[in-house]
Scaffold this motif. Structure first.
Motif, PDB file in Angstrom:
ATOM      1  N   LYS A 456      14.732  19.356  -4.045  1.00  0.00           N
ATOM      2  CA  LYS A 456      13.894  19.757  -5.402  1.00  0.00           C
ATOM      3  C   LYS A 456      13.625  20.982  -5.190  1.00  0.00           C
ATOM      4  O   LYS A 456      13.378  21.422  -4.462  1.00  0.00           O
ATOM      5  CB  LYS A 456      13.119  18.571  -5.780  1.00  0.00           C
ATOM      6  CG  LYS A 456      13.759  17.118  -5.766  1.00  0.00           C
ATOM      7  CD  LYS A 456      12.519  16.066  -6.525  1.00  0.00           C
ATOM      8  CE  LYS A 456      13.269  14.639  -6.564  1.00  0.00           C
ATOM      9  NZ  LYS A 456      12.236  13.879  -6.996  1.00  0.00           N
ATOM     10  N   VAL A 457      13.076  21.361  -6.356  1.00  0.00           N
ATOM     11  CA  VAL A 457      12.667  22.820  -6.677  1.00  0.00           C
ATOM     12  C   VAL A 457      10.948  22.738  -6.982  1.00  0.00           C
ATOM     13  O   VAL A 457      10.814  22.212  -8.134  1.00  0.00           O
ATOM     14  CB  VAL A 457      13.408  23.666  -7.737  1.00  0.00           C
ATOM     15  CG1 VAL A 457      13.177  24.880  -7.934  1.00  0.00           C
ATOM     16  CG2 VAL A 457      14.767  23.426  -7.232  1.00  0.00           C
ATOM     17  N   PRO A 458      10.284  23.253  -6.356  1.00  0.00           N
ATOM     18  CA  PRO A 458       8.546  23.232  -6.563  1.00  0.00           C
ATOM     19  C   PRO A 458       8.690  24.286  -7.951  1.00  0.00           C
ATOM     20  O   PRO A 458       9.309  25.036  -8.295  1.00  0.00           O
ATOM     21  CB  PRO A 458       8.187  23.812  -5.472  1.00  0.00           C
ATOM     22  CG  PRO A 458       9.140  23.834  -4.435  1.00  0.00           C
ATOM     23  CD  PRO A 458      10.460  23.950  -5.047  1.00  0.00           C
ATOM     24  N   ILE A 459       7.339  23.981  -8.811  1.00  0.00           N
ATOM     25  CA  ILE A 459       7.000  24.800  -9.626  1.00  0.00           C
ATOM     26  C   ILE A 459       6.764  26.050  -9.285  1.00  0.00           C
ATOM     27  O   ILE A 459       6.233  26.436  -7.993  1.00  0.00           O
ATOM     28  CB  ILE A 459       5.841  24.496 -10.381  1.00  0.00           C
ATOM     29  CG1 ILE A 459       6.012  22.905 -11.007  1.00  0.00           C
ATOM     30  CG2 ILE A 459       5.230  25.323 -11.300  1.00  0.00           C
ATOM     31  CD1 ILE A 459       4.697  22.491 -11.464  1.00  0.00           C
ATOM     32  N   GLY A 460       7.468  27.336  -9.825  1.00  0.00           N
ATOM     33  CA  GLY A 460       7.304  28.719  -9.560  1.00  0.00           C
ATOM     34  C   GLY A 460       8.468  29.406  -9.277  1.00  0.00           C
ATOM     35  O   GLY A 460       9.638  28.905  -9.671  1.00  0.00           O
ATOM     36  N   ILE A 461       8.570  30.506  -8.558  1.00  0.00           N
ATOM     37  CA  ILE A 461       9.725  31.307  -8.268  1.00  0.00           C
ATOM     38  C   ILE A 461      10.038  31.215  -6.799  1.00  0.00           C
ATOM     39  O   ILE A 461       9.352  31.494  -5.925  1.00  0.00           O
ATOM     40  CB  ILE A 461       9.543  32.806  -8.850  1.00  0.00           C
ATOM     41  CG1 ILE A 461       9.363  32.648 -10.384  1.00  0.00           C
ATOM     42  CG2 ILE A 461      10.964  33.623  -8.421  1.00  0.00           C
ATOM     43  CD1 ILE A 461       9.146  34.054 -11.053  1.00  0.00           C
ATOM     44  N   ILE A 478      12.069  27.514 -10.462  1.00  0.00           N
ATOM     45  CA  ILE A 478      13.295  28.259 -10.340  1.00  0.00           C
ATOM     46  C   ILE A 478      13.514  28.407  -8.719  1.00  0.00           C
ATOM     47  O   ILE A 478      12.557  28.853  -8.022  1.00  0.00           O
ATOM     48  CB  ILE A 478      12.907  29.780 -11.054  1.00  0.00           C
ATOM     49  CG1 ILE A 478      12.649  29.599 -12.311  1.00  0.00           C
ATOM     50  CG2 ILE A 478      14.184  30.886 -10.497  1.00  0.00           C
ATOM     51  CD1 ILE A 478      12.362  30.912 -13.048  1.00  0.00           C
ATOM     52  N   GLY A 479      14.601  28.073  -8.210  1.00  0.00           N
ATOM     53  CA  GLY A 479      14.986  27.937  -7.134  1.00  0.00           C
ATOM     54  C   GLY A 479      15.133  29.227  -6.157  1.00  0.00           C
ATOM     55  O   GLY A 479      14.865  30.260  -6.723  1.00  0.00           O
ATOM     56  N   PHE A 500      17.753  27.016 -20.212  1.00  0.00           N
ATOM     57  CA  PHE A 500      17.439  28.450 -20.814  1.00  0.00           C
ATOM     58  C   PHE A 500      18.229  28.835 -22.045  1.00  0.00           C
ATOM     59  O   PHE A 500      19.247  28.020 -22.510  1.00  0.00           O
ATOM     60  CB  PHE A 500      18.045  29.494 -19.668  1.00  0.00           C
ATOM     61  CG  PHE A 500      19.418  29.679 -19.704  1.00  0.00           C
ATOM     62  CD1 PHE A 500      20.005  30.685 -20.346  1.00  0.00           C
ATOM     63  CD2 PHE A 500      20.186  29.121 -18.668  1.00  0.00           C
ATOM     64  CE1 PHE A 500      21.116  31.119 -20.157  1.00  0.00           C
ATOM     65  CE2 PHE A 500      21.557  29.542 -18.666  1.00  0.00           C
ATOM     66  CZ  PHE A 500      22.237  30.360 -19.273  1.00  0.00           C
ATOM     67  N   TYR A 501      17.664  29.616 -22.831  1.00  0.00           N
ATOM     68  CA  TYR A 501      18.411  30.213 -24.064  1.00  0.00           C
ATOM     69  C   TYR A 501      18.334  31.727 -23.880  1.00  0.00           C
ATOM     70  O   TYR A 501      17.579  32.228 -23.002  1.00  0.00           O
ATOM     71  CB  TYR A 501      17.096  29.920 -25.364  1.00  0.00           C
ATOM     72  CG  TYR A 501      17.499  28.578 -26.021  1.00  0.00           C
ATOM     73  CD1 TYR A 501      17.992  28.623 -27.165  1.00  0.00           C
ATOM     74  CD2 TYR A 501      16.962  27.412 -25.261  1.00  0.00           C
ATOM     75  CE1 TYR A 501      18.231  27.071 -27.678  1.00  0.00           C
ATOM     76  CE2 TYR A 501      17.033  26.249 -25.761  1.00  0.00           C
ATOM     77  CZ  TYR A 501      17.708  26.013 -26.894  1.00  0.00           C
ATOM     78  OH  TYR A 501      18.009  24.714 -27.539  1.00  0.00           O
ATOM     79  N   ILE A 502      19.014  32.288 -24.781  1.00  0.00           N
ATOM     80  CA  ILE A 502      18.986  33.967 -24.749  1.00  0.00           C
ATOM     81  C   ILE A 502      18.609  34.185 -26.200  1.00  0.00           C
ATOM     82  O   ILE A 502      19.499  33.692 -27.094  1.00  0.00           O
ATOM     83  CB  ILE A 502      20.072  34.616 -24.298  1.00  0.00           C
ATOM     84  CG1 ILE A 502      20.393  34.107 -22.676  1.00  0.00           C
ATOM     85  CG2 ILE A 502      19.893  36.132 -24.445  1.00  0.00           C
ATOM     86  CD1 ILE A 502      21.783  34.584 -22.296  1.00  0.00           C
ATOM     87  N   ARG A 503      17.714  34.877 -26.558  1.00  0.00           N
ATOM     88  CA  ARG A 503      17.511  35.303 -27.935  1.00  0.00           C
ATOM     89  C   ARG A 503      17.047  36.795 -27.771  1.00  0.00           C
ATOM     90  O   ARG A 503      16.139  37.295 -26.942  1.00  0.00           O
ATOM     91  CB  ARG A 503      15.855  34.770 -28.278  1.00  0.00           C
ATOM     92  CG  ARG A 503      16.062  32.968 -28.745  1.00  0.00           C
ATOM     93  CD  ARG A 503      17.045  32.998 -30.063  1.00  0.00           C
ATOM     94  NE  ARG A 503      17.354  31.578 -30.345  1.00  0.00           N
ATOM     95  CZ  ARG A 503      18.290  30.798 -29.889  1.00  0.00           C
ATOM     96  NH1 ARG A 503      19.260  31.571 -28.916  1.00  0.00           N
ATOM     97  NH2 ARG A 503      18.468  29.710 -30.247  1.00  0.00           N
ATOM     98  N   SER A 504      17.809  37.417 -28.837  1.00  0.00           N
ATOM     99  CA  SER A 504      17.601  39.039 -28.823  1.00  0.00           C
ATOM    100  C   SER A 504      17.844  39.873 -27.347  1.00  0.00           C
ATOM    101  O   SER A 504      16.985  40.724 -27.163  1.00  0.00           O
ATOM    102  CB  SER A 504      16.243  39.550 -29.538  1.00  0.00           C
ATOM    103  OG  SER A 504      16.109  38.922 -30.789  1.00  0.00           O
ATOM    104  N   GLY A 505      18.661  39.290 -26.918  1.00  0.00           N
ATOM    105  CA  GLY A 505      18.846  39.792 -25.338  1.00  0.00           C
ATOM    106  C   GLY A 505      17.784  39.429 -24.212  1.00  0.00           C
ATOM    107  O   GLY A 505      18.148  39.900 -23.152  1.00  0.00           O
ATOM    108  N   THR A 514      14.309  23.231 -14.777  1.00  0.00           N
ATOM    109  CA  THR A 514      14.566  23.477 -13.714  1.00  0.00           C
ATOM    110  C   THR A 514      15.984  24.352 -13.259  1.00  0.00           C
ATOM    111  O   THR A 514      16.814  23.914 -13.708  1.00  0.00           O
ATOM    112  CB  THR A 514      14.996  22.034 -12.671  1.00  0.00           C
ATOM    113  OG1 THR A 514      13.614  21.457 -12.582  1.00  0.00           O
ATOM    114  CG2 THR A 514      15.295  22.499 -11.309  1.00  0.00           C
ATOM    115  N   ILE A 515      15.907  25.294 -12.687  1.00  0.00           N
ATOM    116  CA  ILE A 515      16.825  26.203 -12.258  1.00  0.00           C
ATOM    117  C   ILE A 515      17.225  26.281 -10.760  1.00  0.00           C
ATOM    118  O   ILE A 515      16.620  26.415 -10.077  1.00  0.00           O
ATOM    119  CB  ILE A 515      16.591  27.767 -12.708  1.00  0.00           C
ATOM    120  CG1 ILE A 515      16.046  28.004 -14.064  1.00  0.00           C
ATOM    121  CG2 ILE A 515      17.855  28.565 -12.254  1.00  0.00           C
ATOM    122  CD1 ILE A 515      17.207  27.424 -15.150  1.00  0.00           C
TER     123      ILE A 515
END
Length: 521
Positions: A456-461, A478-479, A500-505, A514-515
């Motif tokens: 699994k992926v912990p909180i953070g980067i 984020i893995g 995720f979303y993308i808004r105005s680039g 979770t990524i």
């Protein structure tokens, strides 16, 4: 205090109140004051020293001083009354659904959106009220208000370290009441205030003279009592805070037309072409220099208003009982019937209404010097007391960035970014032009180790991850070896299932998303 025959003034530090039997000097006459204050002005009696020092002259001096100083004190008292914050109540509008700030408003109201690493947007108008001495505040809420209510309770309750004296901070949630009309939720800014109009008829509101209407999603620092004082000095029924702007931004705002005395004559919502040119005004009327007025020939409404209480109630209940919005309905329709004045605010102000404006306003905090700064000891921006430790930074390179408290950064590169509270960035990670909103809680070392052992992926980067032009909402995971750079320049995308979303680039990693390791966005 007494005035002697030669025009000298004798003072006694203990003489708070005058007693008829007290005298200083032979044949001295008393000089009486409204409340014992000499206003710090030096009196000159040279012309009198060359006259006949008769009792009649001395009496004339005394009478003249008594009348003049009494008049000065009355003016002083009137001036202080016009700046009396106890007669002002502030209403902060909690905002609508916040669709333009989505997905940051997916589970929170606009004023509850985190800002600047450690704050929330609601902290800005709340702090402006506190710094202005206004201690009677209502916050109107409707959409996704749970986190906003929680933050207000933690930050501005009686035990939060901020004293409101005999004032109050109260959340007024949208509610249904008996009757057909009472079945409706808030239909707009004006309707929200209308539904609670009875509060202004409550006994504790009997001293309220003016009502300050504020938005909960703007970034600026303002002394509201200067604003109210100008409103009272002018005798206006309604005063609008106005921002001078240039041609490049004018079409993005509702503009005002004023006369040569600053009275508002008309409005135009986001005009273009000839309509825009017709809204140009001489902004020197509001206090700008000639050079600055030529650069900024338009004035935009900031959505910050002050009403006389009786006028506000009249407009909401009788004059425009079906109007739902202040900015687009009530105020423009009132311009011909009521005295509406413009008040110049020539300082930093930003409407945090879209993802792009939120993103840019946060990154602008890292500038040298920033256009807006939270670092002002005289007028601080308050928030909840979290009692977090200092951030721990190990072998990192940090350039033009803000790192909030309680964070762990290890062997990483942070460039032109804002790192929120309790953030964790691991080794070899590189983030640039990124706004991290942080986390609501910590994961212990054992919890992190367990998550990694289970894949699994912990909180953070995670390690070896690159992120650019991104907003990372709270508690995101984020893995390792992830790349978030939007190299194809996609402007809009909805990838809820992928987190995720993308808004105005700008790429927005959702709250609690979770990524997975190795993902490329």
């Amino acid at each position: 205090m007494a005035v002697t025959a030669n025009g000298c003034i004798a003072l006694s530090a203990t003489e708070q109140l005058w007693r008829p039997e007290r005298r200083t000097g032979r044949n001295a006459q008393q000089v009486k004051f409204c409340n014992g204050d000499f206003m710090g002005e030096k009196l000159k009696f040279a012309p009198f020293q060359r006259r006949n020092k008769s009792n009649a002259i001395r009496s004339s001096i005394s009478n003249s001083l008594t009348a003049d100083l009494a008049g000065e004190n009355k003016l002083r008292d009137l001036e202080m009354e016009k700046r009396d914050a106890r007669t002002v109540v502030a209403i902060i509008l909690g905002g609508g659904a916040g669709t333009r700030l989505f997905p940051l408003t997916k589970r929170r109201a606009k004023p509850a959106v985190p800002m600047g690493g450690a704050y929330r947007l609601i902290d800005v108008p709340m702090s402006n009220c506190i710094n202005s001495g206004i201690n009677k505040v209502y916050i109107l809420t409707q959409f996704n208000s749970a986190s906003l209510n929680r933050h207000l309770a933690r930050a501005y309750n009686a035990g939060g370290g901020i004293s409101f004296g005999d004032g109050y901070v109260e959340v007024l949630a949208a509610t249904q009441t008996p009757g057909e009309a009472g079945k409706n939720w808030f239909q707009g800014t004006a309707d929200a205030v209308r539904q609670f109009h009875w509060l202004f008829e409550d006994p504790r509101s009997k001293d309220i003279e003016d009502v300050l209407i504020l938005s909960g999603d703007h970034l600026y620092r303002m002394d509201y009592m200067d604003f109210v004082h100008s409103h009272r000095q002018s005798g206006a029924d309604i005063t609008l805070s106005a921002l001078p702007i240039d041609d490049s931004r004018a079409s993005d705002f509702g503009l005002m037309k004023i006369d040569n005395k600053g009275r508002v004559l008309s409005f135009s919502e986001k005009p273009r072409g000839n309509e825009l040119k017709a809204m140009a005004v001489d902004t020197t009327v509001l206090g700008l220099s000639r050079d600055e007025a030529e650069k900024k020939p338009y004035i935009a409404s900031m959505g910050v208003y002050v009403f006389k209480k009786d006028i506000l109630l009249n407009l909401l209940r009788w004059r425009f009982p079906t109007a739902n919005d202040f900015g687009s309905e009530i105020i423009p329709a009132s311009a011909k019937e009521f005295y509406i004045k413009a008040y110049l605010f020539n300082d930093y102000w930003e409407d945090i209404g879209t993802i792009r404006s939120f993103f840019e306003a946060n990154l602008a905090l890292t500038e040298h010097p920033p256009r807006f700064s939270f670092y002002d000891a005289a007028k601080p921006i308050y928030t909840s007391r979290r009692n977090l430790p200092p951030s721990k930074i190990d072998n990192c390179k940090i350039v033009d960035s803000i790192v909030s408290h309680g964070s762990f950064l290890t062997d990483c590169f942070v460039e032109h970014s804002v790192v929120g509270i309790r953030s964790r960035i691991n080794s070899k990670a590189h983030i640039k032009d990124t706004v991290m909103l942080g986390a609501d809680n910590y994961e212990t070392d054992s919890e992190i180790a367990y998550a990694l052992s289970k894949g699994k992926v912990p909180i953070g980067i995670g390690e070896n991850t690159r992120i650019k032009e991104c907003i990372i909402d709270k508690n995101a995971r984020i893995g390792k070896n992830v790349i978030i750079e939007n190299t194809e320049g996609v402007q809009e995308a909805d990838r809820t299932s992928e987190g995720f979303y993308i808004r105005s680039g700008v790429t927005i990693i959702l709250k609690n998303a979770t990524i997975k390791d190795g993902t490329v966005i």
